[in-house]
Design a protein around this motif. Structure first.
Motif, PDB file in Angstrom:
ATOM      1  N   GLU A 126       0.837  -1.197   0.000  1.00  0.00           N
ATOM      2  CA  GLU A 126       0.000   0.000   0.000  1.00  0.00           C
ATOM      3  C   GLU A 126       0.873   1.249   0.000  1.00  0.00           C
ATOM      4  N   LEU A 127       0.344   2.304  -0.585  1.00  0.00           N
ATOM      5  CA  LEU A 127       1.057   3.587  -0.604  1.00  0.00           C
ATOM      6  C   LEU A 127       0.031   4.706  -0.541  1.00  0.00           C
ATOM      7  N   GLN A 128       0.220   5.605   0.402  1.00  0.00           N
ATOM      8  CA  GLN A 128      -0.673   6.766   0.519  1.00  0.00           C
ATOM      9  C   GLN A 128      -0.074   7.919  -0.281  1.00  0.00           C
ATOM     10  N   VAL A 129      -0.808   8.362  -1.286  1.00  0.00           N
ATOM     11  CA  VAL A 129      -0.328   9.405  -2.195  1.00  0.00           C
ATOM     12  C   VAL A 129      -1.268  10.602  -2.134  1.00  0.00           C
ATOM     13  N   VAL A 130      -0.708  11.781  -2.119  1.00  0.00           N
ATOM     14  CA  VAL A 130      -1.521  12.991  -2.272  1.00  0.00           C
ATOM     15  C   VAL A 130      -1.197  13.630  -3.613  1.00  0.00           C
ATOM     16  N   LEU A 131      -2.232  13.828  -4.407  1.00  0.00           N
ATOM     17  CA  LEU A 131      -2.126  14.492  -5.704  1.00  0.00           C
ATOM     18  C   LEU A 131      -2.642  15.919  -5.577  1.00  0.00           C
ATOM     19  N   ALA A 132      -1.859  16.866  -6.081  1.00  0.00           N
ATOM     20  CA  ALA A 132      -2.299  18.265  -6.144  1.00  0.00           C
ATOM     21  C   ALA A 132      -1.845  18.851  -7.471  1.00  0.00           C
ATOM     22  N   SER A 133      -2.535  19.838  -7.928  1.00  0.00           N
ATOM     23  CA  SER A 133      -2.197  20.444  -9.214  1.00  0.00           C
ATOM     24  C   SER A 133      -2.618  21.900  -9.223  1.00  0.00           C
ATOM     25  N   ASP A 134      -2.086  22.637 -10.178  1.00  0.00           N
ATOM     26  CA  ASP A 134      -2.538  23.998 -10.465  1.00  0.00           C
ATOM     27  C   ASP A 134      -2.539  24.900  -9.235  1.00  0.00           C
ATOM     28  N   LEU A 135      -1.386  24.978  -8.588  1.00  0.00           N
ATOM     29  CA  LEU A 135      -1.245  25.928  -7.481  1.00  0.00           C
ATOM     30  C   LEU A 135      -1.337  27.362  -7.983  1.00  0.00           C
ATOM     31  N   HIS A 136      -0.756  27.614  -9.147  1.00  0.00           N
ATOM     32  CA  HIS A 136      -0.733  28.956  -9.731  1.00  0.00           C
ATOM     33  C   HIS A 136      -0.162  29.979  -8.757  1.00  0.00           C
ATOM     34  N   MET A 137       1.025  29.688  -8.247  1.00  0.00           N
ATOM     35  CA  MET A 137       1.682  30.637  -7.344  1.00  0.00           C
ATOM     36  C   MET A 137       1.904  31.969  -8.062  1.00  0.00           C
ATOM     37  N   GLY A 138       1.524  33.045  -7.395  1.00  0.00           N
ATOM     38  CA  GLY A 138       1.665  34.360  -8.009  1.00  0.00           C
ATOM     39  C   GLY A 138       0.855  35.393  -7.269  1.00  0.00           C
ATOM     40  N   LEU A 139       0.023  36.119  -7.989  1.00  0.00           N
ATOM     41  CA  LEU A 139      -0.738  37.215  -7.399  1.00  0.00           C
ATOM     42  C   LEU A 139      -1.665  36.742  -6.283  1.00  0.00           C
TER      43      LEU A 139
END
Length: 378
Positions: A151-164
């Motif tokens: 088993e593996l616990q994975v967190v997926l995240a996308s599109d932080l759009h660091m900026g303003l």
């Protein structure tokens, strides 16, 4: 070139339509100078898309960028509401006959405008609040191949759009949400930046916050279409400072799992050359080894289907971000949001954490995906 001409013409026409309706409404009750003042403010806001590119990138550029983002949200909602109002008025006339007076003229028209303004304000408050709430989506995925762990616990995240909008303070909320899931592995599916490095007011602080991500097997990322252009070196340097490894059309093995990360298919600016064919990227991979593919744009699903990919993780679409964008996404992509299981391949498309343009979400959500991966011999 023809697309840009069409876009500019359409934008100008719709902007004129909304502005004209607002001025007509103001002339029903306001002093003469107010429509002129509104016209000036409206013109500045409408041209903020151009104004932000003029002058220095830091102070002026960020101010103009904030005006642009707010304008785009207000403009989109105003257009939909004004259009709905005009359609209802036309329908009333068709049903009741073309009379000089009808319920949406005179005093009623003034109150109709007040109602539209109230709706715009209410939607803006809700959409801004909604965009700041990070939800956790739970997924369980079984891969019928052996790995070094069951088993593996994975967190997926996308599109932080660091900026303003996605500054260090909001990044801290994101990092806390990810760490609360106690992941073994963190995967970031692109568009970590909003396109211009200078829009990030405190890059050192942002790097320190991202560096707080905790996962025993590390954090890996790919580039999205906004992670490109003349600022790419600065973006990669910041990510290197955080300890996040960026996969630039390359593979790495984690716990017996082949993790493959692709360059974006259509970057906005230069992005380290042409991306490899998926077949070349995965050449020599054992058919018995689990393969997890990070590809920012979900359109890569067609390529993944004909390769030994077990799990494809994407972002990019924001699930439309602002309605009716979600309807458009569902028509453009085979899977524009959520989970799709197809012939041994599972694709997950997340709506992402941050926003592009208006810092709003309507009929979409900011989210991370907590994935319980299990591996079994076939």
């Amino acid at each position: 070139m023809s697309f840009y001409i069409f876009f500019i013409a359409a934008y100008a026409l719709v902007t004129f339509y909304v502005g004209l309706r607002a001025i007509q409404w103001l002339r029903l009750f306001a002093p003469r100078w107010l429509p002129w003042l509104f016209s000036l403010i409206y013109l500045v806001a409408a041209t903020s898309l151009v104004l932000e590119r003029i002058g220095p990138k830091d102070g002026w550029g960020r101010l103009a960028g904030h005006v642009r983002n707010t304008w785009l949200g207000l403009f989109a909602v105003s257009f939909l509401l004004v259009l709905a109002f005009d359609l209802l008025r036309t329908l009333w006339r068709l049903l009741r006959g073309w009379r000089k007076t009808h319920p949406l003229s005179g005093r009623n028209a003034i109150w109709s405008g007040v109602v539209i303004l109230a709706l715009i304000a209410a939607i803006a408050v809700y959409a801004s609040w909604n965009a700041r709430q990070i939800r956790v989506v739970q997924e369980t995925i079984k891969i019928a191949k052996p790995a070094d762990v069951s088993e593996l616990q994975v967190v997926l995240a996308s599109d932080l759009h660091m900026g303003l909008v996605m500054d260090a303070e909001r990044l801290q909320v994101f990092v806390d949400a990810v760490n609360s899931q106690k992941p073994d592995l963190i995967l970031l599916a692109g568009d970590l930046f909003d396109g211009t490095y200078a829009d990030l007011a405190e890059p050192e602080r942002a790097a320190a916050v991202l560096g707080q991500l905790q996962a025993p097997d590390g954090a890996y990322a790919i580039l999205g279409n906004h992670d490109a252009g003349e600022d790419l070196d600065q973006m990669l340097t910041l990510l290197e400072q955080t300890g996040i490894r960026v996969l630039l059309d390359e593979t790495v093995t984690v716990r017996g799992i082949l993790l493959a990360g692709r360059l974006d298919r259509s970057p906005i600016g230069a992005q380290l050359g042409e991306r490899k064919d998926l077949a070349d990227l995965l050449s020599g991979v054992s058919l018995d080894q689990p393969v997890v593919l990070l590809d920012h744009n979900p359109l890569g699903l067609a390529d993944a289907r004909i390769q030994p990919v077990d799990l494809m993780l994407s972002g990019h679409t924001h699930n439309g971000q602002i309605w009716p964008g979600s309807l458009i996404v569902s028509q453009v992509y085979e899977n524009g949001y959520g989970r799709l299981d197809s012939a041994g391949l599972t694709q997950l498309v997340t709506s992402g954490v941050g926003t592009w343009g208006p810092p709003w979400r309507i009929a979409s959500q900011s989210e991370i995906v907590s994935i319980q991966l299990t591996f079994t011999a076939p």
